[in-house]
Design a protein around this motif. Structure first.
Motif, mmCIF file in Angstrom:
data_model
loop_
_atom_site.group_PDB
_atom_site.id
_atom_site.type_symbol
_atom_site.label_atom_id
_atom_site.label_comp_id
_atom_site.label_asym_id
_atom_site.label_seq_id
_atom_site.Cartn_x
_atom_site.Cartn_y
_atom_site.Cartn_z
ATOM 1 N N THR A 24 0.804 -1.245 -0.079
ATOM 2 C CA THR A 24 -0.051 -0.109 -0.036
ATOM 3 C C THR A 24 0.839 1.273 -0.100
ATOM 4 O O THR A 24 2.012 1.083 0.561
ATOM 5 C CB THR A 24 -1.046 0.238 1.440
ATOM 6 O OG1 THR A 24 -1.748 1.120 1.155
ATOM 7 C CG2 THR A 24 -0.003 -0.011 2.502
ATOM 8 N N THR A 25 0.350 2.375 -0.333
ATOM 9 C CA THR A 25 0.957 3.594 -0.363
ATOM 10 C C THR A 25 0.495 4.316 0.708
ATOM 11 O O THR A 25 0.910 5.626 1.025
ATOM 12 C CB THR A 25 0.766 4.510 -1.669
ATOM 13 O OG1 THR A 25 -0.755 4.547 -1.712
ATOM 14 C CG2 THR A 25 1.112 3.726 -3.088
ATOM 15 N N THR A 26 -0.564 4.018 1.345
ATOM 16 C CA THR A 26 -1.038 4.592 2.542
ATOM 17 C C THR A 26 -0.062 4.680 3.798
ATOM 18 O O THR A 26 0.929 3.895 4.035
ATOM 19 C CB THR A 26 -2.731 4.024 3.148
ATOM 20 O OG1 THR A 26 -2.253 2.677 3.351
ATOM 21 C CG2 THR A 26 -3.440 4.069 1.957
ATOM 22 N N LEU A 27 -0.269 5.784 4.704
ATOM 23 C CA LEU A 27 0.614 5.902 5.805
ATOM 24 C C LEU A 27 -0.200 5.645 6.937
ATOM 25 O O LEU A 27 -1.260 6.053 7.020
ATOM 26 C CB LEU A 27 1.194 7.333 5.706
ATOM 27 C CG LEU A 27 1.783 7.957 4.508
ATOM 28 C CD1 LEU A 27 2.045 9.256 4.796
ATOM 29 C CD2 LEU A 27 3.069 7.283 4.145
ATOM 30 N N ASN A 28 0.483 4.727 7.939
ATOM 31 C CA ASN A 28 0.015 4.393 9.139
ATOM 32 C C ASN A 28 0.820 3.883 10.212
ATOM 33 O O ASN A 28 1.902 3.471 9.852
ATOM 34 C CB ASN A 28 -1.278 3.327 8.861
ATOM 35 C CG ASN A 28 -2.201 3.204 9.662
ATOM 36 O OD1 ASN A 28 -2.422 4.153 10.700
ATOM 37 N ND2 ASN A 28 -3.182 2.171 9.491
ATOM 38 N N ALA A 29 0.285 3.662 11.215
ATOM 39 C CA ALA A 29 1.018 3.124 12.287
ATOM 40 C C ALA A 29 -0.300 2.573 13.440
ATOM 41 O O ALA A 29 -1.316 2.760 13.269
ATOM 42 C CB ALA A 29 1.840 4.065 13.179
ATOM 43 N N TYR A 30 0.412 1.547 14.224
ATOM 44 C CA TYR A 30 -0.676 0.964 15.170
ATOM 45 C C TYR A 30 0.126 0.479 16.412
ATOM 46 O O TYR A 30 1.569 0.365 16.533
ATOM 47 C CB TYR A 30 -1.293 -0.010 14.600
ATOM 48 C CG TYR A 30 -0.778 -1.234 13.977
ATOM 49 C CD1 TYR A 30 -0.371 -2.400 14.717
ATOM 50 C CD2 TYR A 30 -0.161 -1.099 12.800
ATOM 51 C CE1 TYR A 30 0.309 -3.443 14.302
ATOM 52 C CE2 TYR A 30 0.626 -2.351 12.218
ATOM 53 C CZ TYR A 30 0.957 -3.504 13.027
ATOM 54 O OH TYR A 30 1.431 -4.500 12.458
ATOM 55 N N VAL A 31 -0.669 0.203 17.227
ATOM 56 C CA VAL A 31 0.045 -0.348 18.844
ATOM 57 C C VAL A 31 -0.937 -1.699 18.783
ATOM 58 O O VAL A 31 -2.219 -1.716 18.959
ATOM 59 C CB VAL A 31 -0.177 0.527 19.944
ATOM 60 C CG1 VAL A 31 0.389 -0.035 21.282
ATOM 61 C CG2 VAL A 31 0.337 1.834 19.609
ATOM 62 N N SER A 32 0.063 -2.570 19.098
ATOM 63 C CA SER A 32 -0.507 -4.087 19.166
ATOM 64 C C SER A 32 -0.015 -4.816 20.329
ATOM 65 O O SER A 32 0.883 -4.298 20.888
ATOM 66 C CB SER A 32 -0.852 -4.761 17.979
ATOM 67 O OG SER A 32 0.860 -5.237 17.778
ATOM 68 N N GLY A 33 -0.954 -5.653 20.854
ATOM 69 C CA GLY A 33 -0.314 -6.607 22.163
ATOM 70 C C GLY A 33 -0.763 -6.001 23.067
ATOM 71 O O GLY A 33 -1.052 -4.869 23.576
ATOM 72 N N PHE A 34 -0.434 -6.690 24.417
ATOM 73 C CA PHE A 34 -0.788 -6.290 25.640
ATOM 74 C C PHE A 34 0.779 -6.883 26.565
ATOM 75 O O PHE A 34 1.501 -7.502 26.216
ATOM 76 C CB PHE A 34 -1.917 -7.206 26.307
ATOM 77 C CG PHE A 34 -3.115 -7.169 25.698
ATOM 78 C CD1 PHE A 34 -3.854 -6.110 25.930
ATOM 79 C CD2 PHE A 34 -3.636 -8.228 24.897
ATOM 80 C CE1 PHE A 34 -5.027 -5.804 25.220
ATOM 81 C CE2 PHE A 34 -4.686 -7.994 24.242
ATOM 82 C CZ PHE A 34 -5.541 -6.855 24.764
ATOM 83 N N GLY A 35 0.989 -6.187 27.588
ATOM 84 C CA GLY A 35 2.131 -6.400 28.403
ATOM 85 C C GLY A 35 3.401 -6.606 27.608
ATOM 86 O O GLY A 35 3.709 -5.643 26.912
#
Length: 321
Positions: free
Chosen positions: A240-251
């Motif tokens: 993809t050319t889209t820009l993104n970030a994310y936070v995943s997981g626990f602990g």
């Protein structure tokens, strides 16, 4: 009390507990008023975008909805036809072998049929993304991703269905309650394991090298009170050319993941603004809230299934009900 009546009572209790848990979680954890003082007045699209850009966006949104909703409708229709019709029952009756092997074969077959009948809509969606410059990569790479997604679906669904049927076989009267609890636990475990087990199947991740950006991301997380185990960069630009970030997981599995094209193609201030948005989800435990709601919904769904299966099924003409 016969088995069917006992299952019906246990299933009803599971439904009530699942529904109550879902409602209580939604009331207690969902931010129904997320903006203090009320939502601000919306900014008109014309103040930011040109008429041509607005028209282009509306075109993409319209056809994206058409293809997505059509794919969903066809998928549900085929699943219902095979799941409740004679064709599916006759096909399953021909299978031989251990019961859990037959379940895996049924899941694999149904998933394959679903993939094939919805393939034209997936192709149309990808073509739309290519035309708008939002999608990258070759068709062969896309096909590999589809195959990976199919395998993930088969494995995860097979585990859930095998566990469900095992409960039904071992505990013919109590299975709705036990299977409902097991389904809720599987949702929680799946949410925890997804970043470590499933995400690497589709993307390669590398730790963001030491430097100003990594230091600022970690400082931002610390300022927001979000414990982050690592900052990773995903090779998202190959899709993809889209820009993104994310936070995943626990602990210990919680990490900030940045798209590689966000790191390489955006100023640091813009990258941090995207990261701040994602950290807010982690700060207010939005992923945990979604997981708990999903767990309650899974228990509720199993209870509803128990009620459906406990209803006497009409037999053929000439036989007793």
């Amino acid at each position: 009390m016969d088995d069917r009546a006992a299952v019906r009572r246990v299933a009803l209790g599971t439904v009530l507990l699942g529904a109550a848990a879902f409602v209580l979680l939604a009331v207690a954890r969902v931010p129904w008023h997320p903006v203090p003082g009320g939502l601000p007045d919306p900014v008109t699209a014309s103040s930011v975008f040109t008429p041509a850009e607005i028209e282009r966006g509306e075109h993409y949104a319209l056809w994206g909805r058409i293809w997505s909703w059509s794919r969903l409708a066809v998928s549900l229709g085929v699943a219902a036809w095979l799941g409740f019709g004679l064709v599916g029952r006759r096909w399953v009756a021909r299978l031989r072998g251990w019961w859990w092997v037959r379940i895996v074969l049924v899941v694999a077959g149904l998933a394959l049929v679903g993939e094939l009948v919805t393939l034209p809509f997936g192709i149309a969606l990808r073509r739309l993304g290519l035309d708008e410059g939002l999608v990258t990569g070759t068709w062969a790479e896309w096909g590999v991703d589809q195959a990976k997604g199919y395998l993930v679906t088969v494995v995860s669904t097979s585990v859930a269905v095998v566990a469900l049927v095992a409960c039904m076989r071992r505990l013919p009267r109590l299975w709705p309650a036990v299977a409902g609890l097991a389904a809720a636990l599987l949702v929680v475990l799946g949410s925890f394991a997804y970043p470590m087990v499933v995400e690497p199947v589709f993307n390669r991740f590398e730790s963001l090298p030491d430097g100003p950006l990594r230091a600022e991301v970690l400082a931002l997380a610390e300022a927001e009170g979000v414990r982050v185990d690592d900052v990773l960069v995903a090779d998202a630009s190959r899709r993809t050319t889209t820009l993104n970030a994310y936070v995943s997981g626990f602990g210990n599995s919680r990490r900030v993941v940045l798209y590689d094209n966000l790191v390489s193609g955006s100023p640091t201030a813009e990258t941090l603004s995207v990261v701040a948005h994602e950290l807010a989800h982690a700060k207010y435990d939005d992923v945990l809230t979604g997981t708990l709601l999903g767990a309650a919904g899974a228990a509720l769904g199993v209870g509803l299934l128990g009620l459906v299966l406990a209803v006497p099924r009409r037999q053929r003409a000439g036989e007793r009900v």
